[in-house]
Design a protein around this motif. Structure first.
Motif, PDB file in Angstrom:
ATOM      1  N   VAL A  20       0.402  -1.001  -0.063  1.00 48.73           N
ATOM      2  CA  VAL A  20      -0.092  -0.262   0.186  1.00 48.73           C
ATOM      3  C   VAL A  20       0.680   1.037   0.284  1.00 48.73           C
ATOM      4  N   VAL A  21       0.753   1.697  -1.372  1.00 49.45           N
ATOM      5  CA  VAL A  21       1.846   3.500  -1.044  1.00 49.45           C
ATOM      6  C   VAL A  21       1.050   4.358  -0.945  1.00 49.45           C
ATOM      7  N   ILE A  22       1.921   5.303  -0.100  1.00 56.12           N
ATOM      8  CA  ILE A  22       0.650   6.421   0.420  1.00 56.12           C
ATOM      9  C   ILE A  22       2.133   7.432   0.282  1.00 56.12           C
ATOM     10  N   PRO A  23       1.892   8.198  -0.266  1.00 55.81           N
ATOM     11  CA  PRO A  23       2.850   9.522  -0.947  1.00 55.81           C
ATOM     12  C   PRO A  23       2.057  10.714   0.688  1.00 55.81           C
ATOM     13  N   MET A  24       2.912  11.341   1.386  1.00 52.14           N
ATOM     14  CA  MET A  24       2.763  11.609   2.419  1.00 52.14           C
ATOM     15  C   MET A  24       3.486  13.344   2.207  1.00 52.14           C
ATOM     16  N   PHE A  25       2.632  14.341   2.444  1.00 49.98           N
ATOM     17  CA  PHE A  25       3.916  16.221   2.775  1.00 49.98           C
ATOM     18  C   PHE A  25       2.589  16.926   3.613  1.00 49.98           C
ATOM     19  N   ASN A  26       3.390  16.568   4.946  1.00 47.57           N
ATOM     20  CA  ASN A  26       2.483  17.500   6.089  1.00 47.57           C
ATOM     21  C   ASN A  26       1.402  17.329   6.587  1.00 47.57           C
ATOM     22  N   GLU A  27       0.898  15.536   7.108  1.00 47.60           N
ATOM     23  CA  GLU A  27       0.381  14.630   7.271  1.00 47.60           C
ATOM     24  C   GLU A  27       0.039  14.508   8.169  1.00 47.60           C
ATOM     25  N   GLU A  28       0.774  14.861   8.768  1.00 43.99           N
ATOM     26  CA  GLU A  28       1.026  14.554  10.802  1.00 43.99           C
ATOM     27  C   GLU A  28      -0.488  14.783  11.364  1.00 43.99           C
ATOM     28  N   GLU A  29      -1.119  15.152  11.235  1.00 44.40           N
ATOM     29  CA  GLU A  29      -2.473  15.300  11.819  1.00 44.40           C
ATOM     30  C   GLU A  29      -3.602  14.540  10.708  1.00 44.40           C
ATOM     31  N   ALA A  30      -3.087  13.786  10.275  1.00 39.35           N
ATOM     32  CA  ALA A  30      -3.934  12.648   9.471  1.00 39.35           C
ATOM     33  C   ALA A  30      -3.609  11.136   9.928  1.00 39.35           C
ATOM     34  N   LEU A  31      -2.472  11.048  10.230  1.00 37.13           N
ATOM     35  CA  LEU A  31      -2.017  10.239  10.784  1.00 37.13           C
ATOM     36  C   LEU A  31      -2.306   9.027  11.592  1.00 37.13           C
ATOM     37  N   PRO A  32      -3.398   9.802  12.062  1.00 38.18           N
ATOM     38  CA  PRO A  32      -4.208   9.029  13.839  1.00 38.18           C
ATOM     39  C   PRO A  32      -5.365   7.801  13.200  1.00 38.18           C
ATOM     40  N   ALA A  33      -5.765   8.692  12.221  1.00 36.81           N
ATOM     41  CA  ALA A  33      -6.701   8.586  11.984  1.00 36.81           C
ATOM     42  C   ALA A  33      -6.471   7.169  10.687  1.00 36.81           C
ATOM     43  N   VAL A  54       5.800   7.140   1.554  1.00 38.35           N
ATOM     44  CA  VAL A  54       6.967   8.424   1.218  1.00 38.35           C
ATOM     45  C   VAL A  54       6.734   9.579   1.576  1.00 38.35           C
ATOM     46  N   ASP A  55       7.350   9.375   2.895  1.00 39.45           N
ATOM     47  CA  ASP A  55       7.654  10.740   3.241  1.00 39.45           C
ATOM     48  C   ASP A  55       8.426  12.366   1.642  1.00 39.45           C
ATOM     49  N   ASP A  56       7.665  12.376   1.536  1.00 39.78           N
ATOM     50  CA  ASP A  56       7.861  13.606   0.764  1.00 39.78           C
ATOM     51  C   ASP A  56       8.340  15.369   0.982  1.00 39.78           C
ATOM     52  N   GLY A  57       9.316  15.044   1.225  1.00 40.05           N
ATOM     53  CA  GLY A  57      10.037  16.173   2.001  1.00 40.05           C
ATOM     54  C   GLY A  57       9.174  16.969   3.172  1.00 40.05           C
ATOM     55  N   SER A  58       8.483  16.223   3.904  1.00 38.49           N
ATOM     56  CA  SER A  58       7.531  17.165   4.790  1.00 38.49           C
ATOM     57  C   SER A  58       8.418  18.081   5.655  1.00 38.49           C
ATOM     58  N   THR A  59       7.624  18.856   6.437  1.00 36.66           N
ATOM     59  CA  THR A  59       8.222  19.709   7.191  1.00 36.66           C
ATOM     60  C   THR A  59       7.738  19.978   8.434  1.00 36.66           C
ATOM     61  N   ASP A  60       6.536  19.822   8.306  1.00 34.51           N
ATOM     62  CA  ASP A  60       5.528  19.298  10.333  1.00 34.51           C
ATOM     63  C   ASP A  60       6.496  17.876  10.632  1.00 34.51           C
ATOM     64  N   GLY A  61       5.403  17.403  11.702  1.00 35.16           N
ATOM     65  CA  GLY A  61       6.050  16.122  12.077  1.00 35.16           C
ATOM     66  C   GLY A  61       6.103  14.613  11.802  1.00 35.16           C
ATOM     67  N   THR A  62       5.464  14.902  10.498  1.00 36.51           N
ATOM     68  CA  THR A  62       4.925  13.668   9.693  1.00 36.51           C
ATOM     69  C   THR A  62       6.199  12.463  10.073  1.00 36.51           C
ATOM     70  N   ALA A  63       7.427  13.061   9.984  1.00 34.57           N
ATOM     71  CA  ALA A  63       8.441  11.786   9.655  1.00 34.57           C
ATOM     72  C   ALA A  63       8.762  11.509  11.080  1.00 34.57           C
ATOM     73  N   VAL A  64       8.983  12.558  11.963  1.00 29.92           N
ATOM     74  CA  VAL A  64       8.792  11.868  13.882  1.00 29.92           C
ATOM     75  C   VAL A  64       7.898  10.651  13.578  1.00 29.92           C
ATOM     76  N   ARG A  65       6.332  10.860  13.749  1.00 25.80           N
ATOM     77  CA  ARG A  65       5.378  10.190  14.519  1.00 25.80           C
ATOM     78  C   ARG A  65       5.319   9.476  13.070  1.00 25.80           C
ATOM     79  N   LEU A  66       5.395   8.732  11.420  1.00 25.38           N
ATOM     80  CA  LEU A  66       5.993   7.215  10.840  1.00 25.38           C
ATOM     81  C   LEU A  66       7.241   6.993  11.781  1.00 25.38           C
ATOM     82  N   ALA A  67       8.137   7.448  12.040  1.00 31.08           N
ATOM     83  CA  ALA A  67       8.934   6.750  13.100  1.00 31.08           C
ATOM     84  C   ALA A  67       8.717   6.193  14.277  1.00 31.08           C
ATOM     85  N   GLY A  68       8.116   6.712  14.911  1.00 28.15           N
ATOM     86  CA  GLY A  68       7.098   6.039  16.076  1.00 28.15           C
ATOM     87  C   GLY A  68       5.819   5.475  16.227  1.00 28.15           C
TER      88      GLY A  68
END
Length: 348
Positions: A20-33, A54-68
């Protein structure tokens, strides 16, 4: 110089049944849902799977949330791009790195329901399909402007590109390994997948669904990007603009003939000062047609120039599924006299 290593997806059978391929850019708020709805669906299929975020160079906390999230969800795989490359480029990176025998592309905003994934997979297997499109049967959650412009877009694409373009089908689709390999064989360049996938002519089917509002955050496709997508769609898949330039040039030629006849008639009557207004109109008309034609030619030449540069559409900084050197999405430059081992950084 980039060191390369063989691509494991080229050496062996797919290691998982579903990607399942999911492009993401600044999707920190949507990740839990997203995780709350997607993981139970995938676990319920009882298939081996991976989720390629796929973290498309996000500038919010998307990368940190994904790692968690990856600590509690081993099937979650994070592919981080070096910079923001755009939605279609991030989708390309995810599809190129997917290891499943089937791959589903899904947006993180949950406007496309992940609950349809098992139905898409079952349909592909039952009918031996290479592509299953998610078709929006209901767009009541969109604004009236969005519905009208989307309808105009698909109407135009079906007439310019062909009736094989699936109306109201976005980037929510399932692809078989055959379709994924066909994508990787293409030259690396910006793609519009909603037009490219029907072009292949693979056996395909449809699954309809109701399009929901965004679960969180703001849309990543404002009006400007939608207009650019429409321009890329028209110029990338049709020569109609060039033909329009020919027709405009022909029309301008006919107008010039008419103005010539009118000018000669006025001259014969001895009243040449009356032609000033018509002359200005003719000059302005011909000049505008010339500029339009030059603009159309410039768009096509610009794309040829971009393709000749052979720059990758994406650059992978790291991939949690492989401890390899950073990779770039560069397509293999066609046939060679010595077809050596295929490097890992290939986008095609």
């Amino acid at each position: 110089m980039i060191e390369v290593s063989p691509d494991p997806t080229d050496r062996c059978e797919p290691s998982v049944a579903l990607s399942v391929v999911i492009p993401m850019f600044n999707e920190e708020e949507a990740l839990p849902a997203l995780v709350g709805r997607l993981r139970p669906v995938l676990d319920g299929t009882h298939e081996t799977y991976e989720v390629v975020a796929v973290d498309d160079g996000s500038t919010d906390g998307t990368a940190v949330r994904l790692a968690g999230l990856r600590g509690d969800w081993p099937q979650l795989r994070i592919v981080r791009l070096r910079r923001n490359s755009g939605h279609q480029a991030a989708l390309t990176a995810g599809l190129h790195h997917a290891r499943g025998s089937h791959a589903v592309s899904l947006d993180a905003d949950l406007q496309d329901p992940p609950e349809k994934i098992p139905e898409m997979l079952a349909l592909a297997r039952t009918r031996q399909l290479d592509i299953v499109y998610g078709v929006r049967a209901n767009r009541s959650s969109d604004t009236g402007f969005k519905r009208r412009t989307a309808g105009l877009y698909y109407w135009l694409m079906r007439r310019l590109v062909g009736p094989h373009v699936c109306a109201q089908a976005g980037d929510f689709r399932l692809l078989s390994r055959h379709a994924l390999d066909a994508l990787k064989a293409l030259p690396d360049q910006p793609q519009v997948y909603r037009l490219l996938m029907p072009w292949f002519g693979f056996p395909s089917g449809e699954v309809t669904y109701r399009r929901d509002p965004r679960v969180a955050g703001r849309t990543k496709y404002p009006l400007r990007k939608m207009v650019l997508l429409a321009i890329d769609s028209v110029i990338g898949f049709s020569v109609a603009p060039l033909r329009l330039a020919v027709w405009l040039g022909s029309l301008a030629f006919l107008v010039c003939l008419g103005m010539l006849a009118y000018t000669l008639a006025v001259y014969a009557a001895g009243d040449t000062t009356r032609g000033w207004t018509s002359l200005i109109i003719a000059v302005l008309f011909i000049g505008s047609v010339q500029l339009v034609c030059l603009g159309v030619l410039g768009e096509y030449i610009g794309r040829l120039y971009t393709a000749a540069q052979r720059r990758p559409t994406y650059y992978v900084a790291d991939d949690t599924a492989a401890a390899s050197t950073p990779t770039a999405g560069v397509a293999w430059p066609g046939p060679r006299r010595d077809p050596g081992p295929r490097p890992d950084f290939l986008g095609g």
